[in-house]
Design a protein around this motif. Structure first.
Motif, short mmCIF file in Angstrom:
data_model
loop_
_atom_site.label_atom_id
_atom_site.label_comp_id
_atom_site.label_asym_id
_atom_site.label_seq_id
_atom_site.Cartn_x
_atom_site.Cartn_y
_atom_site.Cartn_z
N VAL A 26 7.07 -2.07 -11.23
CA VAL A 26 6.03 -2.41 -10.26
C VAL A 26 6.36 -3.73 -9.57
N ILE A 27 6.30 -3.73 -8.24
CA ILE A 27 6.65 -4.89 -7.43
C ILE A 27 5.40 -5.72 -7.16
N PRO A 28 5.44 -7.02 -7.41
CA PRO A 28 4.26 -7.86 -7.16
C PRO A 28 3.86 -7.84 -5.68
N GLU A 29 2.56 -7.94 -5.41
CA GLU A 29 2.07 -7.89 -4.03
C GLU A 29 2.63 -9.02 -3.18
N GLY A 30 2.97 -10.12 -3.79
CA GLY A 30 3.48 -11.25 -3.02
C GLY A 30 4.82 -11.00 -2.38
N PHE A 31 5.46 -9.87 -2.67
CA PHE A 31 6.77 -9.56 -2.10
C PHE A 31 6.71 -8.40 -1.11
N ALA A 32 5.53 -8.21 -0.51
CA ALA A 32 5.37 -7.15 0.48
C ALA A 32 6.32 -7.33 1.66
N ALA A 33 6.56 -8.58 2.07
CA ALA A 33 7.45 -8.82 3.21
C ALA A 33 8.87 -8.39 2.89
N GLU A 34 9.32 -8.66 1.68
CA GLU A 34 10.67 -8.26 1.27
C GLU A 34 10.78 -6.73 1.21
N VAL A 35 9.73 -6.08 0.72
CA VAL A 35 9.74 -4.63 0.69
C VAL A 35 9.81 -4.06 2.10
N ASP A 36 9.08 -4.66 3.02
CA ASP A 36 9.12 -4.21 4.42
C ASP A 36 10.53 -4.35 4.99
N ARG A 37 11.23 -5.42 4.63
CA ARG A 37 12.62 -5.62 5.10
C ARG A 37 13.52 -4.53 4.53
N LEU A 38 13.32 -4.20 3.25
CA LEU A 38 14.12 -3.13 2.65
C LEU A 38 13.86 -1.80 3.34
N ARG A 39 12.61 -1.50 3.58
CA ARG A 39 12.28 -0.21 4.18
C ARG A 39 12.78 -0.15 5.63
N SER A 40 12.77 -1.27 6.32
CA SER A 40 13.31 -1.29 7.69
C SER A 40 14.81 -1.03 7.66
N PHE A 41 15.48 -1.61 6.66
CA PHE A 41 16.92 -1.36 6.52
C PHE A 41 17.18 0.11 6.22
N LEU A 42 16.40 0.69 5.31
CA LEU A 42 16.61 2.08 4.92
C LEU A 42 16.28 3.05 6.05
N ALA A 43 15.47 2.62 7.01
CA ALA A 43 15.11 3.48 8.13
C ALA A 43 16.20 3.57 9.19
N LEU A 44 17.19 2.67 9.14
CA LEU A 44 18.27 2.71 10.12
C LEU A 44 19.10 3.99 9.95
N SER B 80 0.81 -1.21 0.00
CA SER B 80 0.00 0.00 0.00
C SER B 80 0.84 1.26 0.00
N THR B 81 2.11 1.18 0.42
CA THR B 81 2.95 2.38 0.50
C THR B 81 4.06 2.39 -0.54
N VAL B 82 4.44 1.24 -1.08
CA VAL B 82 5.49 1.17 -2.09
C VAL B 82 4.96 0.35 -3.26
N THR B 83 5.04 0.90 -4.43
CA THR B 83 4.55 0.18 -5.59
C THR B 83 5.62 -0.10 -6.63
N THR B 84 6.72 0.66 -6.62
CA THR B 84 7.75 0.47 -7.64
C THR B 84 9.14 0.49 -7.01
N THR B 85 10.07 -0.08 -7.76
CA THR B 85 11.47 -0.04 -7.33
C THR B 85 12.01 1.38 -7.34
N PHE B 86 11.45 2.25 -8.22
CA PHE B 86 11.92 3.63 -8.27
C PHE B 86 11.63 4.37 -6.97
N GLU B 87 10.49 4.08 -6.36
CA GLU B 87 10.18 4.71 -5.08
C GLU B 87 11.19 4.32 -4.02
N LEU B 88 11.58 3.06 -4.00
CA LEU B 88 12.57 2.60 -3.03
C LEU B 88 13.93 3.23 -3.30
#
Length: 264
Positions: free
Chosen positions: A177-195, A7-15
């Motif tokens: 566009v990132i498939p919805e099935g990889f939401a957990a991986e996106v969450d891991r990336l965003r947690s890493f980027l938040a450090l 719901s918050t990240v849809t593409t690799t460009f956003e990341l």
């Protein structure tokens, strides 16, 4: 039961933009590896690059030109490009590579322990290269054989221990566009980027007219935090986060160049 969604990240460009934020905010206009690239430049163009503040026919411009030239020479003083009061013979080859060198890398970085952004540029051919490190008050210039100059370029990055985060791979479609099935991986990336960061650097690279990294298309970032040094980069149609050290970075850039050198 609930299900994770993107719901918050849809593409690799956003990341990529989220990851590159510290650099993009501090250096909104970054140098490009394509700046000044003219493989068919005449010798006269190289000469103008060596003496960028001369040539006006108006005598009123002479004093300003002399002052600008003296400032230019002062920044190069103490480098291999200056021999006594004049530019050295090595300077002609160095400036030749700035215009014609088919292998080109730029690094724009922001580091907690540095008062100014990192601005390092490398220009090379199959045999030799030159690295420019533009500091606040001085410019470091180093030359050497290729691919050894890649290590010279990486040597301007602050020291950081090897990363220890797990590898995270996120696939994406051709439009990022990132498939919805990889939401957990996106969450891991965003947690890493938040450090909290110690540093962030954007690498752009061109080799023999093939661009391997030109942010945000084929983006390549080096991120330093409490977990060490990592790369976040475009990979196939998706992206990957992986722990690295400087030896891996040198190997990777050398591998990229070797992949196209036979075609250059």
């Amino acid at each position: 039961m609930g299900r994770c969604t993107l719901s918050t990240v849809t593409t690799t460009f956003e990341l990529l933009y989220e990851a590159a934020g510290p650099v993009l905010d501090t250096v909104p206009v970054r140098p490009s590896c394509q700046d000044g690239y003219d493989p068919d430049a005449a010798d006269a163009a190289v000469e103008r690059l060596r003496f960028p503040f001369s040539g006006s026919p108006d005598p009123a411009d002479l004093v300003a030109e002399i002052e600008a030239h003296n400032s230019f020479m002062a920044r190069l003083r103490g480098t291999p490009l200056v021999d006594g009061p004049d530019l050295s013979e090595a300077a002609m080859h160095a400036f030749d590579l700035v215009l014609r060198g088919p292998i080109r890398l730029t690094v724009s970085g922001v580091y907690a322990d540095s008062a100014v952004p990192l601005d390092v540029r490398c220009y090379a051919d199959r045999e030799v290269g030159v690295v420019w490190n533009f500091g606040k008050e001085s410019t470091d210039v180093c030359g050497g054989h290729f691919p050894d100059v890649l290590d010279t370029l990486l040597g301007f990055l602050p020291c950081e221990h090897a990363g220890r985060s797990a590898v995270v791979h996120v696939p994406a479609g051709a439009d990022g566009v990132i498939p919805e099935g990889f939401a957990a991986e996106v969450d891991r990336l965003r947690s890493f980027l938040a450090l909290p960061r110690r540093g962030t650097a954007i690498f752009d690279m061109l080799a023999f007219d093939n661009i391997f990294a030109e942010f945000p298309v084929l983006g390549f970032l080096v991120i330093d935090n409490a977990l060490g040094r990592h790369v976040l980069a475009s990979w196939d149609a998706g992206m990957v986060l992986r722990p690295v050290d400087d030896r891996w970075l040198s190997w990777w850039f050398g591998k990229c160049v070797a992949a196209v050198a036979v075609h250059g």
